[in-house]
Design a protein around this motif. Structure first.
Motif, PDB file in Angstrom:
ATOM      1  N   ASN A  88       0.828  -1.198   0.000  1.00 30.24           N
ATOM      2  CA  ASN A  88       0.000   0.000   0.000  1.00 30.24           C
ATOM      3  C   ASN A  88       0.868   1.256   0.000  1.00 30.24           C
ATOM      4  OD1 ASN A  88      -1.436   2.243   1.762  1.00 30.24           O
ATOM      5  ND2 ASN A  88      -3.020   1.062   0.696  1.00 30.24           N
ATOM      6  N   GLN A 114      -9.527   0.945   5.230  1.00 29.96           N
ATOM      7  CA  GLN A 114     -10.532   1.715   4.487  1.00 29.96           C
ATOM      8  C   GLN A 114     -11.876   1.729   5.191  1.00 29.96           C
ATOM      9  OE1 GLN A 114     -10.407  -0.094   0.625  1.00 29.96           O
ATOM     10  NE2 GLN A 114      -8.593   1.051   0.008  1.00 29.96           N
ATOM     11  N   GLU A 115     -12.333   0.583   5.686  1.00 32.50           N
ATOM     12  CA  GLU A 115     -13.659   0.482   6.297  1.00 32.50           C
ATOM     13  C   GLU A 115     -13.690   1.034   7.717  1.00 32.50           C
ATOM     14  OE1 GLU A 115     -16.691  -2.996   7.839  1.00 32.50           O
ATOM     15  OE2 GLU A 115     -15.294  -3.457   6.226  1.00 32.50           O
ATOM     16  N   GLN A 171     -12.174   4.674   8.164  1.00 32.83           N
ATOM     17  CA  GLN A 171     -12.683   5.678   7.231  1.00 32.83           C
ATOM     18  C   GLN A 171     -12.842   7.045   7.882  1.00 32.83           C
ATOM     19  OE1 GLN A 171     -12.977   5.133   3.964  1.00 32.83           O
ATOM     20  NE2 GLN A 171     -13.436   7.289   3.686  1.00 32.83           N
TER      21      GLN A 171
END
Length: 161
Positions: free
Chosen positions: A27, A58-59, A62
Protein backbone atom coordinates in the motif's frame (compact mmCIF):
# COMPACT_ATOMS: atom_id res chain seq x y z
CA UNK A 1 20.96 0.73 11.09
CA UNK A 2 17.72 1.97 12.56
CA UNK A 3 17.01 3.48 15.96
CA UNK A 4 13.65 2.67 17.53
CA UNK A 5 12.85 4.52 20.72
CA UNK A 6 16.43 4.63 21.89
CA UNK A 7 17.18 1.06 20.80
CA UNK A 8 19.48 0.40 17.87
CA UNK A 9 18.10 -2.61 16.04
CA UNK A 10 20.17 -4.87 13.81
CA UNK A 11 18.98 -8.02 12.09
CA UNK A 12 18.71 -9.24 8.57
CA UNK A 13 15.12 -9.47 7.40
CA UNK A 14 14.33 -11.44 4.30
CA UNK A 15 11.05 -11.24 2.48
CA UNK A 16 9.52 -14.71 2.35
CA UNK A 17 6.04 -15.65 1.19
CA UNK A 18 3.48 -17.01 3.62
CA UNK A 19 1.37 -15.61 6.40
CA UNK A 20 3.91 -16.25 9.18
CA UNK A 21 6.86 -14.63 7.38
CA UNK A 22 7.73 -11.02 6.72
CA UNK A 23 6.20 -9.65 3.54
CA UNK A 24 6.58 -6.37 1.68
CA UNK A 25 3.90 -3.74 2.24
CA UNK A 26 2.16 -2.96 -1.03
CA UNK A 27 0.00 0.00 0.00
CA UNK A 28 1.61 3.25 -1.21
CA UNK A 29 -0.36 5.41 1.23
CA UNK A 30 1.05 3.50 4.21
CA UNK A 31 4.52 3.30 2.67
CA UNK A 32 4.49 7.11 2.50
CA UNK A 33 4.19 7.40 6.31
CA UNK A 34 5.85 4.22 7.63
CA UNK A 35 9.65 4.10 7.96
CA UNK A 36 9.59 0.35 7.22
CA UNK A 37 8.32 -1.78 4.35
CA UNK A 38 7.82 -5.23 5.91
CA UNK A 39 4.81 -6.56 7.80
CA UNK A 40 3.50 -9.90 9.09
CA UNK A 41 0.07 -11.41 9.78
CA UNK A 42 -2.10 -11.93 11.68
CA UNK A 43 -2.10 -8.34 12.93
CA UNK A 44 -3.61 -7.02 16.19
CA UNK A 45 -7.04 -6.78 14.55
CA UNK A 46 -6.94 -10.43 13.44
CA UNK A 47 -6.46 -9.68 9.72
CA UNK A 48 -4.60 -12.55 8.04
CA UNK A 49 -3.56 -10.81 4.80
CA UNK A 50 -2.67 -7.40 3.45
CA UNK A 51 -5.88 -7.33 1.43
CA UNK A 52 -7.88 -7.85 4.62
CA UNK A 53 -5.80 -5.25 6.52
CA UNK A 54 -6.23 -2.67 3.76
CA UNK A 55 -9.97 -3.34 3.80
CA UNK A 56 -9.91 -2.70 7.55
CA UNK A 57 -7.99 0.55 7.06
CA UNK A 58 -10.53 1.71 4.49
CA UNK A 59 -13.66 0.48 6.30
CA UNK A 60 -12.93 0.83 10.00
CA UNK A 61 -10.55 3.73 9.70
CA UNK A 62 -12.68 5.68 7.23
CA UNK A 63 -13.63 8.38 9.73
CA UNK A 64 -10.05 8.77 10.92
CA UNK A 65 -8.73 8.90 7.36
CA UNK A 66 -11.42 11.38 6.30
CA UNK A 67 -10.45 13.57 9.25
CA UNK A 68 -6.73 12.73 9.13
CA UNK A 69 -5.95 16.31 10.05
CA UNK A 70 -7.47 15.62 13.48
CA UNK A 71 -4.03 14.31 14.48
CA UNK A 72 -0.75 14.53 12.64
CA UNK A 73 -0.10 10.88 13.55
CA UNK A 74 -3.52 9.41 12.67
CA UNK A 75 -2.40 7.77 9.42
CA UNK A 76 0.81 6.48 11.03
CA UNK A 77 -1.23 4.86 13.80
CA UNK A 78 -3.68 3.20 11.40
CA UNK A 79 -0.94 1.90 9.12
CA UNK A 80 1.29 0.67 11.96
CA UNK A 81 -1.71 -0.98 13.66
CA UNK A 82 -3.05 -2.80 10.57
CA UNK A 83 0.38 -3.29 8.90
CA UNK A 84 2.67 -3.72 11.94
CA UNK A 85 6.44 -3.80 11.53
CA UNK A 86 7.73 -7.33 11.08
CA UNK A 87 10.67 -8.50 13.19
CA UNK A 88 11.91 -12.08 12.79
CA UNK A 89 11.97 -14.39 15.81
CA UNK A 90 10.44 -11.89 18.20
CA UNK A 91 7.70 -12.42 20.79
CA UNK A 92 4.12 -11.67 19.70
CA UNK A 93 4.64 -13.35 16.32
CA UNK A 94 7.49 -11.00 15.37
CA UNK A 95 5.36 -7.86 15.30
CA UNK A 96 6.40 -4.46 16.57
CA UNK A 97 3.17 -2.81 17.65
CA UNK A 98 2.35 0.89 17.95
CA UNK A 99 2.89 2.43 21.39
CA UNK A 100 -0.06 2.91 23.72
CA UNK A 101 0.78 6.61 24.14
CA UNK A 102 0.56 7.12 20.35
CA UNK A 103 -2.85 5.44 20.24
CA UNK A 104 -4.14 7.43 23.20
CA UNK A 105 -2.88 10.72 21.71
CA UNK A 106 -4.52 10.07 18.31
CA UNK A 107 -7.75 8.86 19.95
CA UNK A 108 -7.86 11.97 22.17
CA UNK A 109 -7.29 14.24 19.15
CA UNK A 110 -9.70 12.47 16.78
CA UNK A 111 -12.65 11.13 18.81
CA UNK A 112 -14.36 14.57 19.05
CA UNK A 113 -14.24 14.85 15.22
CA UNK A 114 -15.15 11.31 14.12
CA UNK A 115 -18.28 9.18 14.46
CA UNK A 116 -16.61 6.26 16.25
CA UNK A 117 -13.18 4.96 17.14
CA UNK A 118 -12.30 1.66 15.37
CA UNK A 119 -13.24 -0.97 17.97
CA UNK A 120 -10.21 -3.11 17.11
CA UNK A 121 -7.82 -0.29 18.02
CA UNK A 122 -7.81 -0.84 21.77
CA UNK A 123 -5.14 1.48 23.11
CA UNK A 124 -5.06 -0.36 26.43
CA UNK A 125 -3.88 -3.53 24.62
CA UNK A 126 -0.93 -1.76 23.00
CA UNK A 127 2.46 -1.91 24.73
CA UNK A 128 3.77 0.86 26.96
CA UNK A 129 7.11 2.22 25.79
CA UNK A 130 8.50 1.84 29.31
CA UNK A 131 7.61 -1.88 29.38
CA UNK A 132 8.34 -3.04 25.83
CA UNK A 133 9.60 -2.04 22.42
CA UNK A 134 6.86 -0.33 20.43
CA UNK A 135 6.76 2.14 17.56
CA UNK A 136 5.72 5.72 17.11
CA UNK A 137 6.73 8.30 14.47
CA UNK A 138 9.40 10.03 16.54
CA UNK A 139 11.12 6.78 17.53
CA UNK A 140 12.64 6.23 14.08
CA UNK A 141 15.96 7.82 13.18
CA UNK A 142 17.66 6.24 10.21
CA UNK A 143 21.44 6.34 9.97
CA UNK A 144 21.15 5.29 6.33
CA UNK A 145 19.83 7.36 3.49
CA UNK A 146 16.20 6.49 2.71
CA UNK A 147 15.62 3.79 0.09
CA UNK A 148 14.92 5.07 -3.38
CA UNK A 149 12.11 2.58 -3.92
CA UNK A 150 9.64 0.58 -1.86
CA UNK A 151 11.12 -2.64 -3.27
CA UNK A 152 14.01 -2.67 -0.83
CA UNK A 153 14.31 -6.24 0.44
CA UNK A 154 16.67 -6.20 3.43
CA UNK A 155 17.05 -4.11 6.56
CA UNK A 156 19.98 -4.42 8.96
CA UNK A 157 19.31 -3.76 12.66
CA UNK A 158 21.19 -4.10 15.96
CA UNK A 159 19.70 -4.27 19.44
CA UNK A 160 21.69 -2.38 22.06
CA UNK A 161 20.55 -1.65 25.60
Amino acid sequence: MLFIGGWLLAASLQVVGGSSKCEEISNMLCLSVLPYNLTRFPNMAGDVSQASALGSIQELGQDVLTHANCSKDALFLLCSFYLPMCMPNEASNGLLKPCRSLCERVRFDCVPKIKKWPREAKCEEMPEFSESICIQPDSFISSLSPPTSSKCCNFHFEILS
